[in-house]
Scaffold this motif. Structure first.
Motif, short mmCIF file in Angstrom:
data_model
loop_
_atom_site.label_atom_id
_atom_site.label_comp_id
_atom_site.label_asym_id
_atom_site.label_seq_id
_atom_site.Cartn_x
_atom_site.Cartn_y
_atom_site.Cartn_z
N GLY B 392 -7.75 -46.18 -54.04
CA GLY B 392 -8.33 -46.67 -55.28
C GLY B 392 -8.51 -45.52 -56.26
O GLY B 392 -8.87 -44.41 -55.87
N VAL B 393 -8.23 -45.78 -57.53
CA VAL B 393 -8.41 -44.77 -58.58
C VAL B 393 -9.31 -45.37 -59.65
O VAL B 393 -9.06 -46.47 -60.14
N LEU B 394 -10.36 -44.64 -60.00
CA LEU B 394 -11.33 -45.12 -60.97
C LEU B 394 -11.49 -44.08 -62.07
O LEU B 394 -11.75 -42.90 -61.79
N GLN B 395 -11.33 -44.52 -63.31
CA GLN B 395 -11.43 -43.61 -64.47
C GLN B 395 -12.42 -44.16 -65.49
O GLN B 395 -12.42 -45.36 -65.77
N ARG B 396 -13.20 -43.26 -66.04
CA ARG B 396 -14.09 -43.67 -67.13
C ARG B 396 -13.28 -44.27 -68.27
O ARG B 396 -12.25 -43.73 -68.65
N ALA B 397 -13.81 -45.35 -68.85
CA ALA B 397 -13.16 -45.94 -70.01
C ALA B 397 -14.08 -45.82 -71.23
O ALA B 397 -13.90 -46.52 -72.22
N TRP B 398 -15.07 -44.92 -71.13
CA TRP B 398 -15.97 -44.74 -72.28
C TRP B 398 -16.10 -43.28 -72.64
O TRP B 398 -15.72 -42.43 -71.86
#
Lengths: 147, 398
Positions: B392-398
């Motif tokens: 899983g890859v999680l990136q800030r979108a803010w």
């Protein structure tokens, strides 16, 4: 088995005579398969399956060599209740057979587990393993150190 | 790869604490996290288009489980997509959720997993999971035996030691003392010298802790929907890949991506990581924090190597140089890992890492918070004996 646990008392999955019947050639003589299109060999057998290398569907029986070399080992001292009380610690190994096929198995007939080390030569033998659901004994492949 | 119509965002999630009541059925476990996650994220049950659900088909013997889950969660007649893929099952459930949203078919999907391991009626039944049953399990060779053999092989090939393993486990415990959700939270820290001893007891202490009953879930939405619920969504990407199911075939299996490796490398995880990183448009050097699913420390070394955090065979060196700690360029297992957060199969083995990264990106991790406002977290999980791996890859979108 052991005096404390003379028979398996735990439930086993897929424990039927039909399964044992279907895999008897592989259990008795390490029979795998060879792809007649590309020559890749496999154990366990891929009878009727597709070759992952060339994608042909053309497997034929192939008997793996019964001798090889230990490439990894560990001792299993955890599960007397599984019916191996007289054999603890079990010596679990990966054997690289002489044709390059790798199998997971167990080394038997050893007084001291320290005798079994990576690099040792081993030979396949058949050993009484457990009962099938009809009560008949099932035999399975194991390995012993080569003299 | 087909056409992707929009990004997938994670907006929330929940996990059960350790030691859930013995009385709880699997339905209660599943409902607990579903309810808590939706409440916290402000998502109404009527807005959920689909639930993807991982479960363990040996412990939850109820057949046709989808309608039962839908009924428990109060979403009938909406569908539940059920997957049974061993411990990494929720990685696959999240993959299904991702597809449903990225395709545009669904706006809001909850990815759920639960395990009630005390439903097992025998230790042996558990050990069968993940084996090529006819040729190992029925012949008395379990996937626990595989783990011991694999660790032995890895140690020999790359020169790793028990002390290296103890270093990994000790750091997991350090983080777990700072994570109230961890199984080891509130317990005394282990003594390093005792962890590093060459005894059966120390060997057991270097392996994963079982959480027993556990459930967790994540809420995923389309990028155009996220603003309804939060101003801090995270872009989610996921991939998974297989190796052959028989342990002997981990040695140079004749297909691209696997042929160059053997039992000492997690080649399936490498394949999955490449795809997930490609979807996210990232490189390993950009990753700020990593969580891996590790039942032994050697498995943890192999995982961070496969994820590209360090070169293959150098996991022990990364850890010895302080790579797991908060001072590192990329801390590892801030959730506590298998040894101290605990192993929970489909109940948490993928989700715990993803949720931890979600909370890390949001700065909600208190004493174990990674500094410098992390923007990118990666987690991995595996099923069977690493025959399937999810990333899983999680990136800030803010």
């Amino acid at each position: 088995m052991s005096e404390q646990f003379p028979e398996f008392f735990v439930r086993l999955d897929t424990f039927s005579s039909a399964v044992w019947y279907r895999n008897k050639a592989a259990r008795y003589r390490l029979e795998g398969t060879r792809c007649t299109a590309c020559g890749a060999t496999f154990f366990p057998p891929r009878t009727g399956l597709i070759c992952p290398h060339c994608h042909a569907r053309a497997m034929e029986p192939y008997e793996c060599p019964p001798t090889g070399e230990i490439v990894a080992r560990t001792l299993d001292e955890m599960f007397p209740a599984h019916g191996y009380g007289d054999y603890l610690p079990r010596i679990m190994v990966i054997v690289r057979l002489d044709d390059g096929t790798h199998v997971m198995s167990e080394v038997m007939d050893v007084a001291d587990p320290a005798e079994v080390q990576v690099g040792a030569r081993v030979r396949m033998v058949l050993r009484k393993h457990r009962r099938e659901d009809t009560g008949a004994w099932v035999y399975g492949p194991r390995f012993v150190l080569e003299a | 790869m087909g056409k992707i119509t929009r990004k997938v965002m994670m907006i929330g999630g929940a996990i059960t604490p350790p030691n859930v009541p013995m009385e709880w059925t699997w339905r209660q476990l599943a409902t607990e996290v579903f309810w808590n996650a939706l409440q916290e994220a402000g998502v109404a049950i009527k807005d959920v288009d689909l639930v993807t659900c991982a479960y363990n088909d040996r412990t939850i013997v109820d057949s046709s489980i989808g309608p039962q889950v839908a009924d428990a969660l109060g979403i009938v007649p909406k569908p539940v997509m059920v997957t049974a893929s061993a411990c990494a099952g929720n990685g696959i459930a999240s993959y299904v959720a991702w597809n449903a949203i990225a395709s545009g078919r669904c706006d809001v999907v909850v990815s759920l997993g639960f395990a009630r391991s005390d439903n097992y009626d025998a230790m042996e039944a558990m050990n069968s999971q993940g084996n090529y049953v006819d040729f190992d399990y029925l012949l008395g060779l379990t996937h626990i035996n595989y783990g011991g053999i694999r660790d032995d092989y890895y140690k020999r090939k790359y020169g790793a030691t028990i002390e290296d393993a103890a270093r990994w486990v000790y750091q997991c415990h350090w983080y777990a003392r700072r994570n109230p959700l961890a199984a080891a939270y509130g317990k005394p820290m282990p003594v390093f010298e005792e962890l590093a001893a060459d005894t059966p007891e120390a060997d057991r202490d270097r392996q994963a802790t079982n959480r027993g009953g556990v459930a967790s879930c994540m809420i995923f939405v389309g990028e155009d929907v996220a603003a309804r619920y939060t101003d801090r969504p995270a872009v989610f990407n996921v991939a998974y890949a297989y190796r052959p199911p028989y342990v002997g075939n981990f040695f140079h299996y004749p297909v691209p991506g696997l042929a160059d490796y053997d039992m000492a490398e997690l080649s399936g995880l490498m394949v999955a990581a490449r795809e997930a990183y490609g979807l996210a448009g990232i490189t390993p050097e950009q990753i700020d924090v990593v969580q891996v699913h590790d039942l032994t420390a050697f498995e943890g070394f192999m995982a961070i190597e496969a994820l590209g955090i360090c070169p293959v065979g150098q996991g022990k060196d990364y850890v010895a140089a302080g790579g797991m700690t908060l001072e590192s360029r990329c801390p590892v297992n801030t959730y506590g890992g298998g040894p101290a957060f605990g192993h929970g199969s489909v109940g948490c083995d993928f989700q715990a890492g993803l949720l931890e990264n979600f909370w890390q990106l949001r700065g909600q991790c208190g004493e174990r918070q990674v500094g410098g406002e992390p923007r990118l977290g990666v987690n991995s999980s595996y099923g069977t004996h690493h025959s399937l791996d999810a990333v899983g890859v999680l990136q800030r979108a803010w």
